[in-house]
Enzyme design. Structure first.
Site, PDB file in Angstrom:
ATOM      1  N   ARG A 127       0.807  -1.224   0.000  1.00 45.64           N
ATOM      2  CA  ARG A 127       0.000   0.000   0.000  1.00 45.64           C
ATOM      3  C   ARG A 127       0.840   1.273   0.000  1.00 45.64           C
ATOM      4  O   ARG A 127       1.983   1.286   0.458  1.00 45.64           O
ATOM      5  CB  ARG A 127      -0.987   0.000   1.170  1.00 45.64           C
ATOM      6  N   ARG A 157       4.624   4.010   3.842  1.00 46.90           N
ATOM      7  CA  ARG A 157       4.866   4.259   5.261  1.00 46.90           C
ATOM      8  C   ARG A 157       6.110   3.511   5.720  1.00 46.90           C
ATOM      9  O   ARG A 157       6.329   2.370   5.320  1.00 46.90           O
ATOM     10  CB  ARG A 157       3.658   3.792   6.085  1.00 46.90           C
TER      11      ARG A 157
HETATM   12  P1  AMP Z   1      -1.898   2.644  12.504  1.00 42.94           P
HETATM   13  O1  AMP Z   1      -1.784   3.738  11.513  1.00 42.94           O
HETATM   14  O2  AMP Z   1      -3.229   2.650  13.204  1.00 42.94           O
HETATM   15  O3  AMP Z   1      -1.543   1.305  11.942  1.00 42.94           O
HETATM   16  O4  AMP Z   1      -0.821   2.959  13.655  1.00 42.94           O
HETATM   17  C1  AMP Z   1       0.557   3.059  13.354  1.00 42.94           C
HETATM   18  C2  AMP Z   1       1.380   2.846  14.609  1.00 42.94           C
HETATM   19  O5  AMP Z   1       1.053   3.843  15.596  1.00 42.94           O
HETATM   20  C3  AMP Z   1       1.134   1.524  15.317  1.00 42.94           C
HETATM   21  O6  AMP Z   1       1.887   0.451  14.761  1.00 42.94           O
HETATM   22  C4  AMP Z   1       1.580   1.865  16.742  1.00 42.94           C
HETATM   23  O7  AMP Z   1       2.987   1.915  16.847  1.00 42.94           O
HETATM   24  C5  AMP Z   1       1.074   3.300  16.903  1.00 42.94           C
HETATM   25  N1  AMP Z   1      -0.304   3.318  17.435  1.00 42.94           N
HETATM   26  C6  AMP Z   1      -1.412   3.813  16.827  1.00 42.94           C
HETATM   27  N2  AMP Z   1      -2.483   3.694  17.597  1.00 42.94           N
HETATM   28  C7  AMP Z   1      -2.057   3.117  18.751  1.00 42.94           C
HETATM   29  C8  AMP Z   1      -2.702   2.705  19.953  1.00 42.94           C
HETATM   30  N3  AMP Z   1      -4.016   2.893  20.126  1.00 42.94           N
HETATM   31  N4  AMP Z   1      -1.948   2.111  20.909  1.00 42.94           N
HETATM   32  C9  AMP Z   1      -0.624   1.939  20.765  1.00 42.94           C
HETATM   33  N5  AMP Z   1       0.045   2.284  19.650  1.00 42.94           N
HETATM   34  C10 AMP Z   1      -0.661   2.874  18.641  1.00 42.94           C
END
Ligand code: AMP
Length: 208
Positions: A127, A157
């Site tokens: 992606r 990313r």
């Molecule tokens: P995402 O874009 O939702 O996949 O989040 C990217 C990264 O941000 C994750 O792999 C975590 O390192 C961190 N992250 C995002 N949301 C959370 C959460 N609710 N708790 C802990 N880490 C988070």
């Protein structure tokens, strides 16, 4: 109406969250985007979170609570909230219940988007995201350089590389899957391996 979207990284939560927040005029609470913004803005919180994100680990709960509190204290709750990527631990789910409880509200829907592991890996490593409009492009996006919608440049990313993806999936299995038990019979299961439009239709029929 307050909705939680649950699912592994790559299940399509971000894509569907964009659509659902527009459709139902909800406020989007996406902790991943909040942390990425904090990293880009070079804040102290961003610097701390970045270390965990790059390693494919969850950011510690106390940092997550800080960013959520800031967002919800100043935010507009009127039409309801849609949570994407939060809660990711049982402690976070308990904290979310507490926060919405203080406003006399509750979590109305918890929707789990299930996708086979192989498909998650394929989606995540392929992606791309648009720098300008932040739209996410899946499976065949590897071949495209510019956003088909706004023409902005696409990027991968930093945590979507094969090694980090496998760490993120392990974190998900250990720490986030138990959140499903926390919500128990409230959880509606949706097949997230279908096409984007098919998943959207299923989400709408589970909400209405
Ligand atoms: P995402 O874009 O939702 O996949 O989040 C990217 C990264 O941000 C994750 O792999 C975590 O390192 C961190 N992250 C995002 N949301 C959370 C959460 N609710 N708790 C802990 N880490 C988070």
């Amino acid at each position: 109406m307050n909705i939680v979207l649950l699912g592994a990284p790559g299940a399509g939560k971000g894509t569907q969250a964009q659509f659902l927040t527009d459709h139902y005029h909800l406020k989007l609470v996406g902790t991943g985007d909040m942390f990425r913004k904090a990293v880009t803005d070079k804040t102290e919180l961003g610097a701390k979170a970045h270390v965990y994100m790059q390693a494919g680990k969850l950011v510690p709960d106390e940092l997550v609570f800080g960013i959520i509190q800031d967002n919800l204290t100043h935010g507009d709750w009127e039409k309801g909230l849609l949570f994407d990527g939060f809660p990711r631990t049982v402690l976070q789910a308990q904290e979310l219940d507490r926060i919405v409880g203080t406003k006399g509200a509750k979590i109305d829907k918890v929707i789990f988007m299930s996708v086979p592991r192989e498909m998650l890996i394929q989606r995540l490593t392929n992606r791309r995201t648009c720098h300008s409009c932040r739209r996410i492009f899946g499976s065949d996006a590897r071949e495209i350089k510019d956003c088909p919608v706004c023409g902005g440049s696409l990027f991968q990313r930093g945590d979507d590389t094969a090694v980090t993806v496998s760490k993120r999936l392990k974190e998900y299995e250990c720490k986030t899957q138990p959140v499903l038990d926390h919500y128990g019979s409230k959880v509606v299961h949706i097949d997230g391996s279908l096409t984007i439009d098919e998943v959207t239709k299923k989400l709408i029929s589970s909400i209405e």
